[in-house]
Design a protein around this motif. Structure first.
Motif, short mmCIF file in Angstrom:
data_model
loop_
_atom_site.label_atom_id
_atom_site.label_comp_id
_atom_site.label_asym_id
_atom_site.label_seq_id
_atom_site.Cartn_x
_atom_site.Cartn_y
_atom_site.Cartn_z
N ALA A 165 0.86 -1.18 0.00
CA ALA A 165 0.00 0.00 0.00
C ALA A 165 0.90 1.23 0.00
O ALA A 165 2.06 1.17 0.44
CB ALA A 165 -0.89 -0.01 1.24
N PHE A 166 0.39 2.34 -0.55
CA PHE A 166 1.20 3.55 -0.60
C PHE A 166 0.48 4.65 0.18
O PHE A 166 -0.62 5.06 -0.19
CB PHE A 166 1.42 4.01 -2.05
N ASP A 167 1.08 5.09 1.25
CA ASP A 167 0.51 6.15 2.07
C ASP A 167 1.30 7.43 1.78
O ASP A 167 2.50 7.50 2.03
CB ASP A 167 0.62 5.77 3.56
N ALA A 168 0.60 8.43 1.26
CA ALA A 168 1.27 9.69 0.90
C ALA A 168 1.90 10.36 2.12
O ALA A 168 2.86 11.14 1.98
CB ALA A 168 0.26 10.65 0.25
N ASN A 169 1.40 10.04 3.32
CA ASN A 169 1.97 10.64 4.52
C ASN A 169 3.37 10.11 4.83
O ASN A 169 4.08 10.69 5.64
CB ASN A 169 1.05 10.39 5.72
N GLU A 170 3.75 9.02 4.17
CA GLU A 170 5.11 8.48 4.35
C GLU A 170 6.13 9.18 3.47
O GLU A 170 7.33 8.94 3.59
CB GLU A 170 5.13 6.98 4.02
N LEU A 171 5.66 10.03 2.57
CA LEU A 171 6.57 10.70 1.63
C LEU A 171 7.37 11.80 2.31
O LEU A 171 6.85 12.55 3.13
CB LEU A 171 5.76 11.36 0.51
N ILE A 172 8.62 11.89 1.92
CA ILE A 172 9.43 13.07 2.24
C ILE A 172 9.61 13.81 0.92
O ILE A 172 10.19 13.27 -0.03
CB ILE A 172 10.80 12.68 2.84
N ILE A 173 9.08 15.02 0.85
CA ILE A 173 9.05 15.76 -0.42
C ILE A 173 10.07 16.88 -0.38
O ILE A 173 10.04 17.74 0.50
CB ILE A 173 7.64 16.34 -0.67
N LYS A 174 10.98 16.83 -1.33
CA LYS A 174 11.96 17.91 -1.52
C LYS A 174 11.69 18.60 -2.86
O LYS A 174 10.85 18.15 -3.65
CB LYS A 174 13.39 17.33 -1.52
N ASP A 175 12.41 19.67 -3.14
CA ASP A 175 12.18 20.41 -4.39
C ASP A 175 12.51 19.58 -5.62
O ASP A 175 11.81 19.66 -6.64
CB ASP A 175 13.02 21.70 -4.42
N THR A 176 13.56 18.79 -5.55
CA THR A 176 14.03 18.09 -6.75
C THR A 176 13.95 16.57 -6.64
O THR A 176 14.35 15.87 -7.56
CB THR A 176 15.49 18.49 -7.06
N PHE A 177 13.44 16.06 -5.52
CA PHE A 177 13.29 14.61 -5.41
C PHE A 177 12.31 14.30 -4.28
O PHE A 177 11.91 15.19 -3.52
CB PHE A 177 14.64 13.92 -5.16
N ILE A 178 11.94 13.03 -4.19
CA ILE A 178 11.11 12.56 -3.07
C ILE A 178 11.78 11.33 -2.47
O ILE A 178 12.56 10.64 -3.15
CB ILE A 178 9.66 12.22 -3.52
N GLU A 179 11.45 11.04 -1.23
CA GLU A 179 11.89 9.80 -0.60
C GLU A 179 10.67 9.09 -0.03
O GLU A 179 9.76 9.72 0.53
CB GLU A 179 12.90 10.08 0.52
N TRP A 180 10.65 7.79 -0.21
CA TRP A 180 9.59 6.93 0.34
C TRP A 180 10.27 5.66 0.84
O TRP A 180 10.87 4.92 0.06
CB TRP A 180 8.54 6.62 -0.72
#
Length: 353
Positions: A165-180
């Motif tokens: 499952a993919f929970d958007a709250n687990e995302l770390i959002i940066k300007d040029t990339f994301i981490e999950w």
């Protein structure tokens, strides 16, 4: 490290992944195969002319040739048949409807999708069509179950798939990339269908889900190689003797449960069309991710440029997904402008409201 992380592997996520892979990008798909999927319920019909007035599908002249090439090419890649070109036979309900249909069919934009001998009665065993009918060409169906499952097998074998499952709250959002979790990607693209309503990044988009139900049916007398469409469609599957009959459209009771009302509606439409008995072998329900203006929801988040969406394909996802997957890749990789009718910037006022 990946160029793109795609959340959701229905028709949208699968078509988008293949276009990005063809563009040489490193892609990771994350999907929960235990979740219900509209793509696995859908009949997958491609139809250039819809409705009682034979209205040409939006962008049909562009979408359909592109889809045909894409599904044929991908079928070769997956070593499986995906596209089944079939005419759609539309029986007339009355002499008056016949007259109206022939008037609509004389319009140049419509005529190119009509077989010339529109007056001829197609010889379809067990079909009630005393007034004859006309045949729509350039139509057919796509085996979405094969498309999604065979693609998933390839993605898994190439280490491009995570079952989760993919929970958007687990995302770390940066300007040029994301981490999950342990993964990093240049961008995350959400292809979650109706689940996007639970995604805090895109729950402001104007989704208008439509519930649809279809039946799996075997017939005693009826048999046809073409799709018949009059009130309901009767779609021959490649499985011997099995047909799909659909579909319902409901904007309430938005769940994944089959209903007696749905079955009764479809049977009431089916009975006058056919001679002989039939047996219902199965029933299925799905939630189509439609939007309020009936146009796809595609583009980048108003605040986070490393977060995008490819959704809202609604009832015509099988026709829309290939072409607009390519358009999104051209937008992301080459800066080509998205069609303003699909770009989510048309909805930004809802986000800032």
């Amino acid at each position: 490290h990946y160029d793109y992380l795609i959340a959701g592997q229905g028709i949208a996520g699968t078509c988008l992944a293949w276009h990005l892979i063809e563009a040489g990008k490193k892609v990771l798909l994350v999907s929960d195969s235990t979740r219900p999927s509209a793509s696995l319920v859908a009949a997958g019909i491609i139809n250039p002319l819809t409705g009682r007035k034979l209205v040409k599908t939006w962008l049909a002249d562009t979408l359909f040739p592109y889809a045909e090439k894409f599904y044929t090419r991908l079928g070769h890649t997956l070593n499986t048949k995906l596209l089944y070109p079939f005419p759609i036979y539309r029986p007339y309900r009355s002499e008056e409807e016949k007259k109206n249909y022939l008037t609509y069919a004389s319009e140049p934009e419509v005529a190119k999708y009509i077989k010339q001998d529109v007056d001829n009665q197609a010889l379809i065993n067990g079909l009630n069509h005393p007034y004859g009918g006309l045949e729509v060409k350039g139509s057919g169906w796509v085996d979405l179950t094969a498309l999604i499952q065979k693609s998933r097998s390839v993605f898994i074998s190439n280490n491009q798939f995570v079952e989760s499952a993919f929970d958007a709250n687990e995302l770390i959002i940066k300007d040029t990339f994301i981490e999950w979790r342990q993964y990093r990607a240049g961008k995350v693209l959400f292809c979650q269908g109706v689940d996007a309503r639970e995604n805090s990044l895109f729950d402001w988009l104007p989704f208008n889900p439509v519930k649809g139900q279809i039946l799996d049916v075997t017939f005693e007398q009826y048999s046809a190689e073409q799709i018949v469409n009059q009130g309901v469609f009767i779609l021959p599957r490649q499985e011997q003797g099995l047909y799909r009959v659909g579909a319902t459209y409901s904007w309430h009771d938005l769940d994944w449960e089959i209903s007696e009302d749905g079955r009764n509606y479809l049977e009431a439409k089916l009975r006058p069309l056919i001679r002989g008995g039939y047996t219902i072998q199965g029933q299925r329900a799905g939630l189509r991710p439609s939007s309020k203006d009936r146009r796809p929801l595609i583009g980048l988040h108003p605040r986070h440029k490393s977060v995008g969406v490819f959704n809202g394909l609604g009832t015509k996802g099988v026709s829309l997904a290939p072409y607009f997957a390519n358009e999104l890749v051209e937008y992301l990789e080459k800066g080509k402008e998205l069609n303003p009718l699909v770009n989510i910037d048309r909805c930004f006022s809802l986000y800032y409201h």
